[in-house]
Design an enzyme around this catalytic site. Structure first.
Site, PDB file in Angstrom:
ATOM      1  N   ASP A 278       0.617  -0.654   0.111  1.00 55.01           N
ATOM      2  CA  ASP A 278       0.057  -0.015  -0.177  1.00 55.01           C
ATOM      3  C   ASP A 278       0.858   1.407  -0.269  1.00 55.01           C
ATOM      4  O   ASP A 278       1.792   1.266   0.653  1.00 55.01           O
ATOM      5  CB  ASP A 278      -0.750  -0.159   1.041  1.00 55.01           C
TER       6      ASP A 278
ATOM      7  N   LYS B 130      -6.416   3.665  -3.483  1.00 61.87           N
ATOM      8  CA  LYS B 130      -7.369   3.255  -2.093  1.00 61.87           C
ATOM      9  C   LYS B 130      -7.767   5.010  -1.834  1.00 61.87           C
ATOM     10  O   LYS B 130      -6.783   5.476  -2.212  1.00 61.87           O
ATOM     11  CB  LYS B 130      -6.016   3.092  -1.152  1.00 61.87           C
TER      12      LYS B 130
ATOM     13  N   LYS C 179     -10.057   0.387  -2.510  1.00 55.28           N
ATOM     14  CA  LYS C 179      -9.988   0.069  -1.257  1.00 55.28           C
ATOM     15  C   LYS C 179     -10.217   1.360  -0.617  1.00 55.28           C
ATOM     16  O   LYS C 179      -9.530   2.654  -0.569  1.00 55.28           O
ATOM     17  CB  LYS C 179      -8.152  -0.624  -0.808  1.00 55.28           C
TER      18      LYS C 179
END
Length: 214
Positions: free
Chosen positions: A89, A151, A180
């Site tokens: 991430d 995300k 996400k």
């Protein structure tokens, strides 16, 4: 629907201790969450704790500001994968995006993706700092650079996920790119609403609370 399989059980606070990471992993095993998400310094510990489990390990890179050099992010990402992380991430360079340095943003994401090969790359936009136009642009850049997910947030900015942002992001990327949502999702009912709007993963430090309130 098994909500637990949408959850990245997360502990990213700067004061996190090895004992707390161990608890996080044990909770993820007990509730069969999809993954744990930890800072890169705890990848080795999390991987060892989960090596016989189905729970994946996601590691943050360039976290939480995104302002590190591209080479630093690539090194950190590759190191995490070498230590056994399944997913990365990474925070995109927000200042570069807002300054119109599109090529630099794209090349950085591409370099991280190249460095981790077939492993999953999630690109954190930090939507609270972006205009709608910038969010759309960021999504487009991330997809072109090879990201597997976009995300919403780090959880350390001035705001977290919103349904409006999820809708905008879903429209900005093809179905090959997943979304996400992270930051501020407090109940299972909220989480299910996000999933209904096209979210494939929920990043939360409240994973147990979410599955208990769905």
């Amino acid at each position: 629907m098994l909500l637990n399989q949408f959850i990245d059980h997360t502990l990213l606070k700067p004061t996190a201790t090895p004992e707390e990471i161990t608890q996080l992993c044990n909770e993820a095993i007990a509730h069969q969450f999809y993954a744990v998400c930890v800072n890169s310094g705890y990848v080795h510990l999390a991987v060892n704790l989960l090596k016989f489990e189905k729970v994946r390990v996601a590691a943050t890179v360039g976290f939480p500001l995104g302002a590190m050099s591209a080479d630093t992010k690539v090194y950190e990402a590759k190191k995490c994968i070498e230590e056994g992380a399944d997913e990365i991430d990474m925070v995109m360079n927000i200042g570069f995006l807002k300054s119109g340095l599109i090529k630099s943003v794209r090349e950085e994401i591409s370099a991280v993706k190249k460095g981790i090969g077939t492993k999953v790359l999630k690109v954190i936009l930090e939507t609270c700092y972006l205009t709608d136009e910038e969010k759309t642009l960021a999504c487009s850049i991330a997809e072109k650079a090879g990201a597997d997910y976009v995300k919403t947030s780090t959880g350390f900015g001035t705001g977290g996920a919103t349904l409006e942002d999820i809708q905008l992001m879903r429209e900005a990327v093809s179905m090959k790119v997943k979304i996400k949502a992270s930051g501020g999702i407090k109940t299972g009912k909220e989480a299910i609403e996000y999933i209904a709007h096209g979210v494939s993963r929920i990043g939360t430090s409240n994973g147990i609370q979410l599955i208990q309130t769905q």
